[in-house]
Design a protein around this motif. Structure first.
Motif, PDB file in Angstrom:
ATOM      1  N   VAL A  67      17.464  -6.325  -4.410  1.00  0.00           N
ATOM      2  CA  VAL A  67      17.015  -7.267  -3.385  1.00  0.00           C
ATOM      3  C   VAL A  67      16.240  -6.536  -2.289  1.00  0.00           C
ATOM      4  O   VAL A  67      15.150  -6.955  -1.886  1.00  0.00           O
ATOM      5  CB  VAL A  67      18.214  -8.026  -2.799  1.00  0.00           C
ATOM      6  N   VAL A  68      16.793  -5.427  -1.821  1.00  0.00           N
ATOM      7  CA  VAL A  68      16.157  -4.674  -0.746  1.00  0.00           C
ATOM      8  C   VAL A  68      14.860  -4.034  -1.233  1.00  0.00           C
ATOM      9  O   VAL A  68      13.877  -3.952  -0.490  1.00  0.00           O
ATOM     10  CB  VAL A  68      17.124  -3.612  -0.189  1.00  0.00           C
ATOM     11  N   MET A  69      14.825  -3.591  -2.485  1.00  0.00           N
ATOM     12  CA  MET A  69      13.609  -2.973  -3.017  1.00  0.00           C
ATOM     13  C   MET A  69      12.448  -3.971  -3.022  1.00  0.00           C
ATOM     14  O   MET A  69      11.347  -3.652  -2.545  1.00  0.00           O
ATOM     15  CB  MET A  69      13.859  -2.459  -4.434  1.00  0.00           C
ATOM     16  N   ILE A  70      12.656  -5.170  -3.542  1.00  0.00           N
ATOM     17  CA  ILE A  70      11.585  -6.173  -3.567  1.00  0.00           C
ATOM     18  C   ILE A  70      11.174  -6.550  -2.152  1.00  0.00           C
ATOM     19  O   ILE A  70       9.980  -6.714  -1.849  1.00  0.00           O
ATOM     20  CB  ILE A  70      12.040  -7.411  -4.355  1.00  0.00           C
ATOM     21  N   ARG A  71      12.148  -6.680  -1.276  1.00  0.00           N
ATOM     22  CA  ARG A  71      11.843  -6.995   0.119  1.00  0.00           C
ATOM     23  C   ARG A  71      10.982  -5.908   0.743  1.00  0.00           C
ATOM     24  O   ARG A  71      10.036  -6.203   1.484  1.00  0.00           O
ATOM     25  CB  ARG A  71      13.152  -7.163   0.897  1.00  0.00           C
ATOM     26  N   TYR A  72      11.272  -4.651   0.447  1.00  0.00           N
ATOM     27  CA  TYR A  72      10.498  -3.552   1.028  1.00  0.00           C
ATOM     28  C   TYR A  72       9.102  -3.462   0.422  1.00  0.00           C
ATOM     29  O   TYR A  72       8.184  -2.985   1.073  1.00  0.00           O
ATOM     30  CB  TYR A  72      11.247  -2.226   0.869  1.00  0.00           C
ATOM     31  N   TRP A  73       8.941  -3.879  -0.822  1.00  0.00           N
ATOM     32  CA  TRP A  73       7.594  -3.907  -1.393  1.00  0.00           C
ATOM     33  C   TRP A  73       6.690  -4.838  -0.577  1.00  0.00           C
ATOM     34  O   TRP A  73       5.575  -4.478  -0.224  1.00  0.00           O
ATOM     35  CB  TRP A  73       7.660  -4.380  -2.846  1.00  0.00           C
ATOM     36  N   VAL A  74       7.199  -6.020  -0.298  1.00  0.00           N
ATOM     37  CA  VAL A  74       6.428  -6.977   0.500  1.00  0.00           C
ATOM     38  C   VAL A  74       6.249  -6.461   1.925  1.00  0.00           C
ATOM     39  O   VAL A  74       5.176  -6.591   2.522  1.00  0.00           O
ATOM     40  CB  VAL A  74       7.118  -8.351   0.492  1.00  0.00           C
ATOM     41  N   PHE A  75       7.298  -5.860   2.457  1.00  0.00           N
ATOM     42  CA  PHE A  75       7.226  -5.328   3.812  1.00  0.00           C
ATOM     43  C   PHE A  75       6.178  -4.218   3.913  1.00  0.00           C
ATOM     44  O   PHE A  75       5.449  -4.121   4.905  1.00  0.00           O
ATOM     45  CB  PHE A  75       8.597  -4.813   4.234  1.00  0.00           C
ATOM     46  N   ALA A  76       6.076  -3.361   2.896  1.00  0.00           N
ATOM     47  CA  ALA A  76       5.086  -2.282   2.908  1.00  0.00           C
ATOM     48  C   ALA A  76       3.667  -2.844   2.918  1.00  0.00           C
ATOM     49  O   ALA A  76       2.786  -2.330   3.633  1.00  0.00           O
ATOM     50  CB  ALA A  76       5.298  -1.365   1.714  1.00  0.00           C
ATOM     51  N   VAL A  77       3.425  -3.892   2.130  1.00  0.00           N
ATOM     52  CA  VAL A  77       2.107  -4.532   2.129  1.00  0.00           C
ATOM     53  C   VAL A  77       1.794  -5.106   3.512  1.00  0.00           C
ATOM     54  O   VAL A  77       0.670  -4.985   4.027  1.00  0.00           O
ATOM     55  CB  VAL A  77       2.044  -5.627   1.051  1.00  0.00           C
ATOM     56  N   PHE A  78       2.796  -5.734   4.124  1.00  0.00           N
ATOM     57  CA  PHE A  78       2.629  -6.289   5.470  1.00  0.00           C
ATOM     58  C   PHE A  78       2.320  -5.196   6.475  1.00  0.00           C
ATOM     59  O   PHE A  78       1.431  -5.347   7.334  1.00  0.00           O
ATOM     60  CB  PHE A  78       3.908  -7.042   5.866  1.00  0.00           C
ATOM     61  N   VAL A  79       3.015  -4.076   6.389  1.00  0.00           N
ATOM     62  CA  VAL A  79       2.786  -2.958   7.317  1.00  0.00           C
ATOM     63  C   VAL A  79       1.366  -2.415   7.163  1.00  0.00           C
ATOM     64  O   VAL A  79       0.664  -2.179   8.160  1.00  0.00           O
ATOM     65  CB  VAL A  79       3.832  -1.853   7.073  1.00  0.00           C
ATOM     66  N   ILE A  80       0.937  -2.224   5.929  1.00  0.00           N
ATOM     67  CA  ILE A  80      -0.406  -1.690   5.693  1.00  0.00           C
ATOM     68  C   ILE A  80      -1.471  -2.641   6.250  1.00  0.00           C
ATOM     69  O   ILE A  80      -2.432  -2.211   6.909  1.00  0.00           O
ATOM     70  CB  ILE A  80      -0.624  -1.437   4.188  1.00  0.00           C
ATOM     71  N   ALA A  81      -1.306  -3.938   6.005  1.00  0.00           N
ATOM     72  CA  ALA A  81      -2.270  -4.913   6.505  1.00  0.00           C
ATOM     73  C   ALA A  81      -2.295  -4.952   8.026  1.00  0.00           C
ATOM     74  O   ALA A  81      -3.369  -5.068   8.640  1.00  0.00           O
ATOM     75  CB  ALA A  81      -1.946  -6.293   5.941  1.00  0.00           C
ATOM     76  N   LEU A  82      -1.129  -4.840   8.655  1.00  0.00           N
ATOM     77  CA  LEU A  82      -1.063  -4.898  10.112  1.00  0.00           C
ATOM     78  C   LEU A  82      -1.633  -3.631  10.746  1.00  0.00           C
ATOM     79  O   LEU A  82      -2.388  -3.692  11.726  1.00  0.00           O
ATOM     80  CB  LEU A  82       0.388  -5.101  10.555  1.00  0.00           C
ATOM     81  N   VAL A  83      -1.294  -2.485  10.184  1.00  0.00           N
ATOM     82  CA  VAL A  83      -1.757  -1.220  10.743  1.00  0.00           C
ATOM     83  C   VAL A  83      -3.261  -1.053  10.551  1.00  0.00           C
ATOM     84  O   VAL A  83      -3.949  -0.483  11.397  1.00  0.00           O
ATOM     85  CB  VAL A  83      -0.985  -0.049  10.106  1.00  0.00           C
ATOM     86  N   ALA A  84      -3.788  -1.556   9.434  1.00  0.00           N
ATOM     87  CA  ALA A  84      -5.219  -1.409   9.157  1.00  0.00           C
ATOM     88  C   ALA A  84      -6.084  -2.089  10.207  1.00  0.00           C
ATOM     89  O   ALA A  84      -7.242  -1.709  10.404  1.00  0.00           O
ATOM     90  CB  ALA A  84      -5.535  -1.972   7.774  1.00  0.00           C
ATOM     91  N   ALA A 219      10.027   1.833   1.471  1.00  0.00           N
ATOM     92  CA  ALA A 219       9.651   1.252   0.182  1.00  0.00           C
ATOM     93  C   ALA A 219       9.726   2.285  -0.937  1.00  0.00           C
ATOM     94  O   ALA A 219      10.203   1.986  -2.034  1.00  0.00           O
ATOM     95  CB  ALA A 219       8.243   0.661   0.274  1.00  0.00           C
ATOM     96  N   VAL A 220       9.274   3.507  -0.672  1.00  0.00           N
ATOM     97  CA  VAL A 220       9.331   4.561  -1.686  1.00  0.00           C
ATOM     98  C   VAL A 220      10.783   4.898  -2.027  1.00  0.00           C
ATOM     99  O   VAL A 220      11.157   5.022  -3.205  1.00  0.00           O
ATOM    100  CB  VAL A 220       8.571   5.813  -1.198  1.00  0.00           C
ATOM    101  N   ALA A 221      11.618   5.043  -0.995  1.00  0.00           N
ATOM    102  CA  ALA A 221      13.016   5.404  -1.220  1.00  0.00           C
ATOM    103  C   ALA A 221      13.737   4.324  -2.022  1.00  0.00           C
ATOM    104  O   ALA A 221      14.486   4.623  -2.971  1.00  0.00           O
ATOM    105  CB  ALA A 221      13.718   5.643   0.119  1.00  0.00           C
ATOM    106  N   MET A 222      13.528   3.054  -1.668  1.00  0.00           N
ATOM    107  CA  MET A 222      14.217   1.983  -2.387  1.00  0.00           C
ATOM    108  C   MET A 222      13.692   1.821  -3.807  1.00  0.00           C
ATOM    109  O   MET A 222      14.440   1.412  -4.696  1.00  0.00           O
ATOM    110  CB  MET A 222      14.072   0.666  -1.623  1.00  0.00           C
ATOM    111  N   THR A 223      12.431   2.138  -4.031  1.00  0.00           N
ATOM    112  CA  THR A 223      11.898   2.081  -5.395  1.00  0.00           C
ATOM    113  C   THR A 223      12.567   3.135  -6.274  1.00  0.00           C
ATOM    114  O   THR A 223      12.932   2.861  -7.427  1.00  0.00           O
ATOM    115  CB  THR A 223      10.382   2.286  -5.384  1.00  0.00           C
ATOM    116  N   LEU A 224      12.736   4.339  -5.734  1.00  0.00           N
ATOM    117  CA  LEU A 224      13.382   5.401  -6.495  1.00  0.00           C
ATOM    118  C   LEU A 224      14.831   5.063  -6.824  1.00  0.00           C
ATOM    119  O   LEU A 224      15.363   5.466  -7.872  1.00  0.00           O
ATOM    120  CB  LEU A 224      13.319   6.716  -5.711  1.00  0.00           C
ATOM    121  N   ILE A 225      15.477   4.292  -5.947  1.00  0.00           N
ATOM    122  CA  ILE A 225      16.886   3.946  -6.172  1.00  0.00           C
ATOM    123  C   ILE A 225      17.029   2.659  -6.968  1.00  0.00           C
ATOM    124  O   ILE A 225      17.829   2.563  -7.905  1.00  0.00           O
ATOM    125  CB  ILE A 225      17.616   3.812  -4.818  1.00  0.00           C
ATOM    126  N   GLY A 226      16.254   1.649  -6.598  1.00  0.00           N
ATOM    127  CA  GLY A 226      16.478   0.313  -7.141  1.00  0.00           C
ATOM    128  C   GLY A 226      15.770  -0.003  -8.432  1.00  0.00           C
ATOM    129  O   GLY A 226      16.131  -0.983  -9.107  1.00  0.00           O
TER     130      GLY A 226
END
Length: 317
Positions: A67-84, A219-226
Protein backbone atom coordinates in the motif's frame (compact mmCIF):
# COMPACT_ATOMS: atom_id res chain seq x y z
CA UNK A 1 16.41 101.40 -6.12
CA UNK A 2 16.46 98.52 -3.78
CA UNK A 3 16.10 94.94 -4.95
CA UNK A 4 12.44 93.97 -4.46
CA UNK A 5 13.42 90.35 -4.17
CA UNK A 6 14.88 91.11 -0.76
CA UNK A 7 11.51 92.14 0.63
CA UNK A 8 9.44 89.61 2.52
CA UNK A 9 6.44 89.88 0.14
CA UNK A 10 8.52 88.40 -2.71
CA UNK A 11 9.76 85.65 -0.52
CA UNK A 12 6.22 84.84 0.49
CA UNK A 13 5.00 84.76 -3.10
CA UNK A 14 7.92 82.54 -4.13
CA UNK A 15 7.08 80.15 -1.37
CA UNK A 16 3.48 80.01 -2.52
CA UNK A 17 4.40 79.37 -6.15
CA UNK A 18 6.89 76.59 -5.31
CA UNK A 19 5.56 73.00 -5.76
CA UNK A 20 4.59 71.31 -2.52
CA UNK A 21 7.02 68.71 -1.21
CA UNK A 22 6.23 65.12 -2.17
CA UNK A 23 5.43 63.08 0.93
CA UNK A 24 7.47 59.89 1.35
CA UNK A 25 5.77 56.76 0.06
CA UNK A 26 4.81 54.33 2.75
CA UNK A 27 4.94 50.63 1.94
CA UNK A 28 1.58 48.86 1.83
CA UNK A 29 0.61 47.22 5.11
CA UNK A 30 1.58 43.59 5.44
CA UNK A 31 -1.51 41.40 5.57
CA UNK A 32 -1.66 38.96 8.42
CA UNK A 33 -2.73 35.71 6.79
CA UNK A 34 -2.48 33.59 9.91
CA UNK A 35 -6.23 32.92 9.94
CA UNK A 36 -6.10 31.57 6.40
CA UNK A 37 -3.10 29.41 7.33
CA UNK A 38 -4.97 28.04 10.36
CA UNK A 39 -7.98 27.22 8.17
CA UNK A 40 -5.71 25.39 5.73
CA UNK A 41 -4.08 23.44 8.57
CA UNK A 42 -7.49 22.37 9.88
CA UNK A 43 -8.38 21.23 6.36
CA UNK A 44 -5.09 19.32 6.19
CA UNK A 45 -5.95 17.55 9.46
CA UNK A 46 -9.34 16.52 8.09
CA UNK A 47 -7.78 15.20 4.86
CA UNK A 48 -5.14 13.34 6.87
CA UNK A 49 -7.93 11.68 8.85
CA UNK A 50 -9.62 10.40 5.66
CA UNK A 51 -6.21 9.36 4.38
CA UNK A 52 -5.83 7.18 7.47
CA UNK A 53 -9.28 5.69 6.84
CA UNK A 54 -8.29 4.65 3.31
CA UNK A 55 -4.98 3.32 4.62
CA UNK A 56 -6.78 1.12 7.15
CA UNK A 57 -9.20 -0.20 4.52
CA UNK A 58 -6.37 -1.14 2.16
CA UNK A 59 -4.06 -2.35 4.93
CA UNK A 60 -6.69 -4.84 6.05
CA UNK A 61 -6.56 -6.66 2.72
CA UNK A 62 -3.02 -6.12 1.45
CA UNK A 63 0.49 -5.95 2.92
CA UNK A 64 1.13 -2.44 4.29
CA UNK A 65 4.42 -2.25 2.38
CA UNK A 66 2.49 -2.73 -0.89
CA UNK A 67 0.00 0.00 0.00
CA UNK A 68 2.74 2.44 0.98
CA UNK A 69 4.83 1.57 -2.09
CA UNK A 70 2.03 2.42 -4.55
CA UNK A 71 1.22 5.56 -2.59
CA UNK A 72 4.86 6.66 -2.78
CA UNK A 73 4.99 6.05 -6.53
CA UNK A 74 2.20 8.57 -7.00
CA UNK A 75 3.73 10.86 -4.41
CA UNK A 76 7.09 10.84 -6.25
CA UNK A 77 5.38 11.87 -9.50
CA UNK A 78 3.61 14.67 -7.62
CA UNK A 79 6.89 15.85 -6.08
CA UNK A 80 8.67 15.90 -9.43
CA UNK A 81 5.84 17.85 -11.07
CA UNK A 82 5.69 20.36 -8.22
CA UNK A 83 9.45 20.88 -7.96
CA UNK A 84 9.84 21.24 -11.74
CA UNK A 85 7.73 24.42 -11.57
CA UNK A 86 9.97 26.04 -8.96
CA UNK A 87 12.92 28.34 -9.78
CA UNK A 88 15.83 26.19 -10.88
CA UNK A 89 13.59 23.18 -11.44
CA UNK A 90 14.83 19.65 -10.91
CA UNK A 91 18.49 20.58 -11.36
CA UNK A 92 18.29 22.80 -8.28
CA UNK A 93 16.26 20.28 -6.26
CA UNK A 94 18.79 17.51 -6.80
CA UNK A 95 21.69 19.58 -5.48
CA UNK A 96 21.96 19.04 -1.74
CA UNK A 97 24.83 19.58 0.64
CA UNK A 98 23.73 16.65 2.82
CA UNK A 99 22.72 13.78 0.50
CA UNK A 100 23.10 11.00 3.06
CA UNK A 101 20.98 12.83 5.63
CA UNK A 102 18.35 13.62 3.01
CA UNK A 103 18.16 9.97 1.97
CA UNK A 104 17.93 8.90 5.62
CA UNK A 105 15.03 11.33 6.15
CA UNK A 106 13.07 9.92 3.24
CA UNK A 107 13.63 6.30 4.26
CA UNK A 108 12.70 6.97 7.90
CA UNK A 109 9.47 8.71 6.91
CA UNK A 110 8.49 5.89 4.52
CA UNK A 111 9.05 3.27 7.22
CA UNK A 112 7.11 5.39 9.71
CA UNK A 113 4.12 5.49 7.35
CA UNK A 114 4.31 1.70 6.97
CA UNK A 115 4.25 1.21 10.75
CA UNK A 116 1.25 3.51 11.04
CA UNK A 117 -0.72 1.54 8.43
CA UNK A 118 0.01 -1.68 10.33
CA UNK A 119 -1.01 0.01 13.59
CA UNK A 120 -4.31 1.16 12.05
CA UNK A 121 -5.14 -2.45 11.25
CA UNK A 122 -4.13 -3.92 14.61
CA UNK A 123 -5.10 -1.13 17.02
CA UNK A 124 -7.55 1.05 15.13
CA UNK A 125 -7.42 4.75 14.33
CA UNK A 126 -8.21 6.11 17.78
CA UNK A 127 -5.61 4.34 19.90
CA UNK A 128 -2.96 4.64 17.19
CA UNK A 129 -3.27 8.40 17.04
CA UNK A 130 -3.62 8.73 20.80
CA UNK A 131 -0.18 7.14 21.24
CA UNK A 132 1.31 8.83 18.16
CA UNK A 133 0.43 12.27 19.56
CA UNK A 134 3.49 11.95 21.82
CA UNK A 135 5.87 12.77 18.95
CA UNK A 136 6.34 16.50 19.83
CA UNK A 137 7.55 15.42 23.25
CA UNK A 138 9.99 13.02 21.61
CA UNK A 139 11.22 15.88 19.40
CA UNK A 140 11.89 17.96 22.50
CA UNK A 141 13.61 15.08 24.27
CA UNK A 142 15.84 14.25 21.29
CA UNK A 143 16.63 17.82 20.26
CA UNK A 144 19.46 17.88 22.79
CA UNK A 145 21.45 14.80 21.72
CA UNK A 146 20.63 15.17 18.00
CA UNK A 147 20.84 18.95 17.44
CA UNK A 148 22.68 20.06 20.57
CA UNK A 149 19.78 22.28 21.68
CA UNK A 150 19.18 23.13 25.31
CA UNK A 151 16.06 21.69 26.95
CA UNK A 152 15.10 23.35 30.24
CA UNK A 153 13.51 21.81 33.28
CA UNK A 154 10.02 23.05 32.31
CA UNK A 155 10.05 21.14 29.03
CA UNK A 156 11.52 18.07 30.70
CA UNK A 157 8.65 18.22 33.20
CA UNK A 158 6.17 18.41 30.32
CA UNK A 159 7.86 15.42 28.67
CA UNK A 160 7.53 13.33 31.84
CA UNK A 161 3.87 14.33 32.21
CA UNK A 162 3.25 13.47 28.55
CA UNK A 163 4.70 10.00 28.97
CA UNK A 164 2.45 9.58 31.99
CA UNK A 165 -0.44 10.22 29.61
CA UNK A 166 0.85 7.43 27.36
CA UNK A 167 0.74 5.05 30.33
CA UNK A 168 -2.85 6.10 30.97
CA UNK A 169 -3.70 5.29 27.34
CA UNK A 170 -1.99 1.90 27.41
CA UNK A 171 -3.49 1.05 30.83
CA UNK A 172 -0.84 -1.51 31.81
CA UNK A 173 -2.69 -2.29 35.03
CA UNK A 174 -5.65 -3.58 33.04
CA UNK A 175 -3.69 -6.43 31.52
CA UNK A 176 -0.60 -7.21 29.50
CA UNK A 177 0.31 -4.41 27.12
CA UNK A 178 0.22 -5.88 23.60
CA UNK A 179 3.17 -5.59 21.27
CA UNK A 180 0.88 -3.84 18.79
CA UNK A 181 0.83 -0.83 21.13
CA UNK A 182 4.53 -0.37 20.41
CA UNK A 183 3.85 0.22 16.71
CA UNK A 184 2.49 3.80 16.99
CA UNK A 185 5.11 4.64 19.62
CA UNK A 186 7.88 3.42 17.30
CA UNK A 187 6.26 5.41 14.48
CA UNK A 188 6.19 8.52 16.69
CA UNK A 189 9.87 8.01 17.51
CA UNK A 190 10.73 7.72 13.82
CA UNK A 191 8.62 10.77 12.94
CA UNK A 192 10.36 12.78 15.66
CA UNK A 193 13.74 11.74 14.27
CA UNK A 194 12.55 12.68 10.78
CA UNK A 195 11.54 16.12 12.05
CA UNK A 196 14.88 16.68 13.76
CA UNK A 197 16.81 15.65 10.65
CA UNK A 198 14.61 18.01 8.63
CA UNK A 199 15.60 20.88 10.90
CA UNK A 200 19.22 19.77 10.56
CA UNK A 201 19.28 19.82 6.75
CA UNK A 202 17.32 23.09 6.65
CA UNK A 203 20.52 24.84 7.73
CA UNK A 204 22.00 24.10 4.29
CA UNK A 205 19.16 23.12 1.92
CA UNK A 206 15.94 25.01 1.08
CA UNK A 207 12.59 23.43 1.80
CA UNK A 208 11.89 22.43 -1.80
CA UNK A 209 15.14 20.43 -1.96
CA UNK A 210 14.16 18.52 1.18
CA UNK A 211 10.67 17.96 -0.20
CA UNK A 212 12.13 16.48 -3.41
CA UNK A 213 14.47 14.12 -1.58
CA UNK A 214 11.70 13.04 0.79
CA UNK A 215 9.52 11.83 -2.06
CA UNK A 216 12.20 10.28 -4.25
CA UNK A 217 14.23 8.47 -1.58
CA UNK A 218 11.03 7.20 0.08
CA UNK A 219 9.73 5.87 -3.24
CA UNK A 220 13.01 4.08 -3.98
CA UNK A 221 13.21 2.57 -0.49
CA UNK A 222 9.61 1.31 -0.55
CA UNK A 223 10.07 -0.14 -4.02
CA UNK A 224 13.06 -2.16 -2.84
CA UNK A 225 11.02 -3.47 0.10
CA UNK A 226 7.50 -3.74 -1.26
CA UNK A 227 8.03 -5.02 -4.80
CA UNK A 228 8.45 -8.55 -3.42
CA UNK A 229 4.86 -8.44 -2.12
CA UNK A 230 3.41 -7.17 -5.39
CA UNK A 231 -0.13 -8.21 -6.27
CA UNK A 232 -2.87 -6.63 -8.32
CA UNK A 233 -5.53 -4.84 -6.34
CA UNK A 234 -9.19 -5.67 -6.81
CA UNK A 235 -11.02 -3.13 -9.02
CA UNK A 236 -12.85 -1.52 -6.08
CA UNK A 237 -9.60 -1.30 -4.12
CA UNK A 238 -8.02 0.75 -6.91
CA UNK A 239 -10.72 3.31 -6.14
CA UNK A 240 -9.66 3.36 -2.49
CA UNK A 241 -6.03 3.66 -3.60
CA UNK A 242 -6.90 6.60 -5.86
CA UNK A 243 -8.64 8.30 -2.92
CA UNK A 244 -5.61 7.62 -0.72
CA UNK A 245 -3.20 9.12 -3.26
CA UNK A 246 -5.48 12.12 -3.88
CA UNK A 247 -5.61 12.79 -0.13
CA UNK A 248 -1.84 12.47 0.11
CA UNK A 249 -1.16 14.97 -2.68
CA UNK A 250 -3.78 17.51 -1.63
CA UNK A 251 -2.84 17.40 2.05
CA UNK A 252 0.86 17.92 1.36
CA UNK A 253 0.15 20.79 -1.03
CA UNK A 254 -2.16 22.53 1.44
CA UNK A 255 0.33 21.97 4.25
CA UNK A 256 3.09 23.62 2.21
CA UNK A 257 0.79 26.57 1.50
CA UNK A 258 -0.13 26.92 5.18
CA UNK A 259 3.53 27.00 6.25
CA UNK A 260 4.16 29.68 3.63
CA UNK A 261 1.51 31.89 5.24
CA UNK A 262 2.31 31.48 8.95
CA UNK A 263 4.91 30.16 11.36
CA UNK A 264 4.92 26.47 12.20
CA UNK A 265 4.63 27.23 15.93
CA UNK A 266 1.32 29.02 15.31
CA UNK A 267 -0.09 26.16 13.24
CA UNK A 268 1.06 23.08 15.15
CA UNK A 269 -1.69 23.24 17.84
CA UNK A 270 -4.35 23.02 15.13
CA UNK A 271 -2.76 19.87 13.72
CA UNK A 272 -4.15 18.09 16.80
CA UNK A 273 -7.64 18.46 15.36
CA UNK A 274 -6.76 15.32 13.40
CA UNK A 275 -7.12 13.37 16.66
CA UNK A 276 -10.71 14.61 16.90
CA UNK A 277 -11.49 13.66 13.30
CA UNK A 278 -10.00 10.16 13.51
CA UNK A 279 -11.89 9.53 16.76
CA UNK A 280 -15.17 10.41 15.07
CA UNK A 281 -14.38 8.40 11.93
CA UNK A 282 -13.09 5.43 13.94
CA UNK A 283 -16.32 5.20 15.93
CA UNK A 284 -18.57 5.87 12.94
CA UNK A 285 -16.94 3.71 10.26
CA UNK A 286 -15.15 0.95 12.17
CA UNK A 287 -17.19 0.65 15.40
CA UNK A 288 -14.15 1.48 17.51
CA UNK A 289 -14.61 2.18 21.20
CA UNK A 290 -13.60 5.55 22.61
CA UNK A 291 -12.46 4.38 26.04
CA UNK A 292 -12.26 6.87 28.89
CA UNK A 293 -8.59 6.14 29.64
CA UNK A 294 -7.72 6.89 25.99
CA UNK A 295 -9.53 10.24 26.15
CA UNK A 296 -7.87 11.22 29.44
CA UNK A 297 -4.43 10.03 28.37
CA UNK A 298 -4.65 11.75 24.99
CA UNK A 299 -5.71 15.01 26.69
CA UNK A 300 -2.66 14.80 28.97
CA UNK A 301 -0.31 14.13 26.04
CA UNK A 302 -1.74 16.93 23.90
CA UNK A 303 -1.63 19.43 26.77
CA UNK A 304 1.99 18.54 27.54
CA UNK A 305 2.88 18.77 23.84
CA UNK A 306 1.26 22.19 23.47
CA UNK A 307 3.13 23.45 26.51
CA UNK A 308 6.38 22.14 25.02
CA UNK A 309 5.68 23.92 21.74
CA UNK A 310 4.85 27.14 23.61
CA UNK A 311 8.09 26.97 25.62
CA UNK A 312 10.10 26.33 22.45
CA UNK A 313 8.48 29.31 20.74
CA UNK A 314 9.10 31.54 23.75
CA UNK A 315 12.73 30.44 24.04
CA UNK A 316 13.32 31.06 20.32
CA UNK A 317 11.77 34.51 20.61
Amino acid sequence: MSDDRSHPPYAASAAVSAPPPIPPRTPPPVRDRTRLAIALMCAVSLIFAFQDVFSRILGGGYPPVLVVMIRYWVFAVFVIALVARQPGGLKRAIRTKRPLTQIARGVILALEVTLMVEAFVQLGLIETHAVFSVYPLLVAALSGPVLGESVGWRRWTAIVIGFTGILVILNPGGGVVSMAALLPFAAALMFALYGLLTRHVSRDDPAMVSFFWTGISGAVAMTLIGIWDWQWLAPVDWIWMACLCACGMSSHYLMIRSYELAEASALQPFAYTQLVWVSFLGVWLFDETLRSNVVIGAAIVVAASLFTLWRQRKTSA
